[in-house]
Each structure stands twice: as C-alpha cells, then as structure tokens.
Design a protein around this motif. Structure first.
Motif, PDB file in Angstrom:
ATOM      1  N   PHE A  99       0.795  -1.229   0.000  1.00 16.84           N
ATOM      2  CA  PHE A  99       0.000   0.000   0.000  1.00 16.84           C
ATOM      3  C   PHE A  99       0.831   1.285   0.000  1.00 16.84           C
ATOM      4  CE2 PHE A  99      -2.517  -3.249   2.313  1.00 16.84           C
ATOM      5  CZ  PHE A  99      -3.550  -3.383   1.400  1.00 16.84           C
ATOM      6  N   GLY A 100       2.135   1.168   0.177  1.00 12.81           N
ATOM      7  CA  GLY A 100       2.959   2.369   0.228  1.00 12.81           C
ATOM      8  C   GLY A 100       3.116   2.866   1.659  1.00 12.81           C
ATOM      9  N   HIS A 118      10.725   4.439   3.928  1.00  9.88           N
ATOM     10  CA  HIS A 118      10.634   5.845   3.546  1.00  9.88           C
ATOM     11  C   HIS A 118      12.031   6.440   3.344  1.00  9.88           C
ATOM     12  CE1 HIS A 118       8.171   9.342   2.928  1.00  9.88           C
ATOM     13  NE2 HIS A 118       8.857  10.061   3.806  1.00  9.88           N
ATOM     14  N   LEU A 119      12.950   6.129   4.245  1.00 12.07           N
ATOM     15  CA  LEU A 119      14.313   6.603   4.090  1.00 12.07           C
ATOM     16  C   LEU A 119      14.955   6.035   2.821  1.00 12.07           C
ATOM     17  CD1 LEU A 119      15.616   6.340   7.773  1.00 12.07           C
ATOM     18  CD2 LEU A 119      15.358   8.441   6.443  1.00 12.07           C
ATOM     19  N   ALA A 120      14.661   4.772   2.532  1.00 13.24           N
ATOM     20  CA  ALA A 120      15.223   4.160   1.324  1.00 13.24           C
ATOM     21  C   ALA A 120      14.719   4.844   0.058  1.00 13.24           C
ATOM     22  CB  ALA A 120      14.871   2.672   1.285  1.00 13.24           C
ATOM     23  N   SER A 180       4.635  11.759   0.996  1.00 13.43           N
ATOM     24  CA  SER A 180       4.628  11.080  -0.308  1.00 13.43           C
ATOM     25  C   SER A 180       5.466   9.818  -0.195  1.00 13.43           C
ATOM     26  CB  SER A 180       5.201  11.981  -1.403  1.00 13.43           C
ATOM     27  OG  SER A 180       4.431  13.141  -1.579  1.00 13.43           O
ATOM     28  N   ASN A 181       5.077   8.813  -0.940  1.00  9.19           N
ATOM     29  CA  ASN A 181       5.820   7.559  -0.891  1.00  9.19           C
ATOM     30  C   ASN A 181       7.235   7.703  -1.425  1.00  9.19           C
ATOM     31  OD1 ASN A 181       3.730   5.903   0.182  1.00  9.19           O
ATOM     32  ND2 ASN A 181       2.743   5.894  -1.824  1.00  9.19           N
ATOM     33  N   ASN A 182       7.424   8.605  -2.377  1.00 12.52           N
ATOM     34  CA  ASN A 182       8.739   8.810  -2.978  1.00 12.52           C
ATOM     35  C   ASN A 182       8.767  10.178  -3.650  1.00 12.52           C
ATOM     36  OD1 ASN A 182       7.538   8.346  -5.730  1.00 12.52           O
ATOM     37  ND2 ASN A 182       7.298   6.277  -4.888  1.00 12.52           N
ATOM     38  N   ASN A 194      10.254   0.800 -13.544  1.00 14.72           N
ATOM     39  CA  ASN A 194       9.438  -0.209 -12.862  1.00 14.72           C
ATOM     40  C   ASN A 194       9.302   0.040 -11.370  1.00 14.72           C
ATOM     41  OD1 ASN A 194       8.958  -1.728 -15.158  1.00 14.72           O
ATOM     42  ND2 ASN A 194      10.875  -2.872 -14.950  1.00 14.72           N
ATOM     43  N   PHE A 195      10.219   0.841 -10.826  1.00 14.80           N
ATOM     44  CA  PHE A 195      10.232   1.083  -9.379  1.00 14.80           C
ATOM     45  C   PHE A 195       8.916   1.673  -8.901  1.00 14.80           C
ATOM     46  CE2 PHE A 195      11.190   3.829  -5.741  1.00 14.80           C
ATOM     47  CZ  PHE A 195      11.787   2.908  -4.913  1.00 14.80           C
ATOM     48  N   HIS A 196       8.303   2.558  -9.697  1.00 15.51           N
ATOM     49  CA  HIS A 196       7.068   3.227  -9.286  1.00 15.51           C
ATOM     50  C   HIS A 196       5.824   2.523  -9.830  1.00 15.51           C
ATOM     51  CE1 HIS A 196       9.698   6.358  -7.918  1.00 15.51           C
ATOM     52  NE2 HIS A 196      10.132   6.591  -9.137  1.00 15.51           N
ATOM     53  N   LYS A 197       5.992   1.496 -10.640  1.00 12.49           N
ATOM     54  CA  LYS A 197       4.847   0.912 -11.317  1.00 12.49           C
ATOM     55  C   LYS A 197       4.549  -0.518 -10.902  1.00 12.49           C
ATOM     56  CE  LYS A 197       5.699   3.726 -15.449  1.00 12.49           C
ATOM     57  NZ  LYS A 197       6.015   3.711 -16.883  1.00 12.49           N
ATOM     58  N   ALA A 198       5.504  -1.192 -10.336  1.00  9.99           N
ATOM     59  CA  ALA A 198       5.305  -2.615 -10.046  1.00  9.99           C
ATOM     60  C   ALA A 198       5.642  -2.943  -8.596  1.00  9.99           C
ATOM     61  CB  ALA A 198       6.197  -3.463 -10.963  1.00  9.99           C
ATOM     62  N   ILE A 199       4.940  -3.934  -8.079  1.00  7.46           N
ATOM     63  CA  ILE A 199       5.291  -4.480  -6.778  1.00  7.46           C
ATOM     64  C   ILE A 199       6.308  -5.579  -7.030  1.00  7.46           C
ATOM     65  CG2 ILE A 199       4.464  -5.722  -4.763  1.00  7.46           C
ATOM     66  CD1 ILE A 199       1.780  -4.396  -5.110  1.00  7.46           C
ATOM     67  N   ILE A 200       7.538  -5.356  -6.627  1.00 10.63           N
ATOM     68  CA  ILE A 200       8.618  -6.272  -6.943  1.00 10.63           C
ATOM     69  C   ILE A 200       8.527  -7.496  -6.043  1.00 10.63           C
ATOM     70  CG2 ILE A 200      11.125  -6.506  -7.083  1.00 10.63           C
ATOM     71  CD1 ILE A 200      11.250  -3.467  -7.377  1.00 10.63           C
ATOM     72  N   PRO A 201       8.550  -8.715  -6.623  1.00 14.66           N
ATOM     73  CA  PRO A 201       8.511  -9.926  -5.804  1.00 14.66           C
ATOM     74  C   PRO A 201       9.655  -9.961  -4.803  1.00 14.66           C
ATOM     75  CG  PRO A 201       8.181 -10.450  -8.116  1.00 14.66           C
ATOM     76  CD  PRO A 201       8.580  -9.013  -8.066  1.00 14.66           C
ATOM     77  N   ILE A 202       9.421 -10.628  -3.701  1.00 18.07           N
ATOM     78  CA  ILE A 202      10.406 -10.673  -2.614  1.00 18.07           C
ATOM     79  C   ILE A 202      11.195 -11.983  -2.707  1.00 18.07           C
ATOM     80  CG2 ILE A 202      10.730 -10.613  -0.123  1.00 18.07           C
ATOM     81  CD1 ILE A 202       7.915  -9.253  -0.029  1.00 18.07           C
ATOM     82  N   PRO A 203      12.508 -11.927  -2.843  1.00 25.06           N
ATOM     83  CA  PRO A 203      13.335 -13.141  -2.974  1.00 25.06           C
ATOM     84  C   PRO A 203      13.657 -13.747  -1.606  1.00 25.06           C
ATOM     85  CG  PRO A 203      14.729 -11.224  -3.143  1.00 25.06           C
ATOM     86  CD  PRO A 203      13.327 -10.704  -2.958  1.00 25.06           C
TER      87      PRO A 203
END
Length: 433
Positions: free
Chosen positions: A41-42, A94-96, A159-161, A185-194
């Motif tokens: 959800f951000g 948020h810091l990241a 803001s999320n970013n 892709n950073f702002h458009k996709a939920i990146i799978p978690i490895p």
C-alpha cells in the motif's frame, strides 16, 4: 516512557508488569506485517493509519481504564503495540525511497534523534501535565492530539517517494531519483520478494545477529544496570529525574557526533561506507562492553562512576544507528521494510529474553558476583558478534535487490543481467572495503 496512573488505582506489582509488557506483545507480532504492508500500500498510507490508530488508542485510554481497570489498560496497550509495530519498517522504507546515498547517514540519524528527543521531553512534559488540573488523563489526551496533528501533516505533505511528491522542484526530484538509481518499474510494479536469497545472504545474516546483539545489550543497559545499581549500589536512579534523563540526553547528543563524523569521513573519502559502518559499530559494541565489566566491580562508594559509565555506554550505543541500523537500506533499498520487519521481530524477542536470562542468573539482587556474570555474558556477546559483523558485513547493495533479478521467472536462480551487474559494480566501486 511508561505512564502508570497507579497512584489513583491500587494495582499490584504483577498487574503493573502485565500492563507494561502488553504493549510489547502486540509490538513484536506486527513488525513483519509492517514491512509487507509498505510493499502493498505504500509507506504514506501505512504511516497515516498507524498514527491515526495510535491517537485513537491514546484518546480512549482514560475512559477505558475507569471502566475496565488494568485489564482494559492491557487490552488497549496491546492494540497500540500492534499498530505501532508497523512504524519502524515504514520509516526505513521511507528513508530508502528518499535518502540519496551521500545523505543517508545524515537524514537517518536526524530521524532517529526524534526518538531520544521524545523520550527526554516526555519525562518533563508528562510530569507537568500530570500535576496540572488535567491530571494523568491529560497525558493521553495531549498525546492523542499530537498524533492527530502528525497524521494531518502526513496527509498533506507525505509522499511515498520523490516521484509522487507535489512539494519538491524538478531539480531536487532528479537529484534524488538519479542518486537512488531506480528504473521506471520502481514506481509501477510491486517487486517480488526473494525470500530464499534474503535468508541465505551472508551479509544480511551478519546484520541480523548484529542487530539482535545490540538490542540484547541495550536491554541490559536499560533494565538490568539500574536494577544492579539499586540492589548492589543501593541507589534508585528512577527516583531522580536528572539521572533518568541523562542516558537519553547522552544518546541524543552522541547521535549528532556520530552523524557529523560519518559525514566528514564519507564526504572526504577518508573511509568507504562499508568501513564507516564497521567503525561506528565497533564503537557501539566495544566501549559499552568494557563499561559493563567495570560497572560490575564498583562498590557503594563509587555511585558517581556508575552513573558516568552507564551514561557513557548509552551514548556510545548510539553509534549502532550509523553502524548497523542503516545497513538495512544499504543491502536492499527496494526491500528495506521487509528486512526491517524481519530484523525488528528478532530484536523484539531479544528484549523479552534479556530479563529472563538475568532473572535466571541473579537470585539475590544484592550479590555482586551474580551480576558480574550477567555483564560478562553481555560483553562477550558484544565482542563476538561485532567480530562477525567486521568479517561478513558490507554496505554493498546485494544482487537480489535489483529489479530485473527479482522480476525474473525464477528470481532465486536468475543470472544477473546488465542492470544488476551495473548496480553491483557501481556499488562495489563506491563503497567497497
């Protein structure tokens, strides 16, 4: 700071312990969830709802206590702990998203000083409120008002970013985005978690045990050393506002010292980021380890030295903020909230284990030799775990953080492509040992 209106309610020592611990039983179970919620959800939504729910819990605390006594107080604190468990994973994510590499230490340390500032202020402000016509309920109501005010600020300015923010210029946005090296892709996709890659990552596992050791030692500082001073040195620092506030003031002050020092070292390229992390972590572990042993040999006539050494220990423990806390973001900016959720869950367990171990060893609170065992164990843990971090820790972004690595059909088996290789090579060139 724990506020217990026990002067109005005749609660037993056992009931007070239930009240205090209830918050942490809720807190420990939502750390991991907080990291995952941030991914879904951000950060902005998670922080708004966490802050709002905390404010509601604080506002309803006085009437619930009057209605249900200590059991109701335990229930509301349990809920508050669950809600606030998502906060630290959100802060790290948020810091990241917002901290350029060159400013990560500074921005992160500044955000952490808010914790110490809040502790110091609450000690004095809460006492003033309790003595005012509002009484102890005023502490809850004013805390709720502050939470709602912060919630409003998040809604307006959060803001999320940088990509989504309406309050920064194009130049600042480009500077942040370029520094973080995020793709479209950073702002458009939920990146799978490895998951497999994370739990088999040696640098992450080294960081995990380092953070657990840090919390174990800090819990000893907060709870066991005051108990030792009371039982062996026959002094109760909790009855002295100045002595109670000194460790927080030292932590607050030293956080700026470590922040400025790390900024100077990094800006002038005297040390790499990896070397700065390890140096600050060593300060945070080795100096408190030495003070633990010395404190165990003090007698009743050396109370002043006990206060000085305890304050010194807490101050230098702040070095772990630069040393290991922000190493989470170094290893994986894309999954900082997930890593923080994992680490904080384990660390919360350390806070529960510490008093159990001390309680099993110390059967007579006036026996100095028993306390010496507690302090020596803590010192050994500090030294051994810091050596592990010195050997295996790194500030290099891990290959499994890269987006193309994670979006591959089999992320744990995928070969690093050109983007991954570029990220890794750039990180190595800038921050290698």
């Amino acid at each position: 700071m724990e506020i217990l209106p026990d002067f109005e309610f005749d609660w037993t020592a056992a009931e007070k312990s239930y009240i205090i611990s209830s918050f942490y039983w809720g807190y420990i179970f939502t750390q991991f969830m907080g990291g995952y919620l941030c991914k879904l959800f951000g950060v902005k939504r998670v922080m708004i709802w966490a802050t709002f729910c905390s404010g509601v819990c604080s506002a309803v605390t006085p009437p619930l206590i009057n209605w249900g006594g200590w059991r109701a107080y335990c229930g509301i604190r349990l809920i508050m702990g669950c809600v606030q468990g998502v906060v630290f994973p959100s802060i790290y994510q948020h810091l990241a998203r917002w901290s350029p590499l060159e400013e990560r230490n500074r921005l992160g340390a500044l955000s952490y000083t808010g914790v110490d500032c809040g502790n110091v202020l609450s000690m004095y402000v809460s006492g003033m409120i309790a003595r005012s016509p509002m009484g102890w309920p005023g502490i809850s109501y004013i805390s709720a008002a502050v939470a709602f005010a912060c919630c409003t600020l998040w809604i307006i300015f959060g803001s999320n970013n940088a990509h989504e923010s309406r309050f920064i210029g194009e130049a600042e946005r480009n500077y942040i985005e370029t520094s973080l090296q995020h793709s479209e892709n950073f702002h458009k996709a939920i990146i799978p978690i490895p998951w497999r890659a994370i739990f088999t990552s040696v640098p992450f596992l080294a960081l995990l045990v380092t953070r657990c050791a840090d919390i174990y030692g800090f819990s000893t500082l907060q709870a066991e050393i005051p108990a030792y001073m009371n039982g062996v040195l026959q002094m109760d620092i909790t009855d002295n506002a100045l002595f109670s506030a000194l460790p927080f003031v030292a932590s607050w002050t030293m956080s700026y010292v470590f922040m400025i020092a790390s900024d100077i070292l990094l800006k002038n390229k005297w040390l790499s980021l990896t070397s700065i992390r390890k140096t600050m972590s060593s300060f945070a572990f080795w100096i408190p380890a030495a003070t633990f042993i010395v404190i165990g040999f003090l007698d009743v006539d050396q109370k002043t030295w006990a206060i000085v050494l305890m304050t010194l220990s807490v101050g230098f423990c702040t070095g772990s903020v630069i040393g290991s806390c922000f190493n989470i973001i170094d290893l994986s900016p894309n999954h900082a909230s997930i890593l923080m959720g994992i680490i904080n869950t384990a660390c919360s367990g350390m806070s529960l284990v510490t008093p159990l171990i001390a309680g099993a060893i110390v059967t007579d609170k006036g026996d100095r030799s028993q306390w010496q065992i507690v302090f020596i164990i803590t010192s050994v843990i500090y030294i051994v775990i810091n050596c592990i971090f010195l050997t295996f820790g790194t500030a290099v972004t891990q290959p499994w953080d890269a987006e193309d690595f994670l979006l591959a059909p089999h992320p744990d088996l995928a070969k690093p492509s050109s983007i991954t290789t570029k990220l890794k090579n750039k990180a190595i060139s800038n921050y290698s040992r």
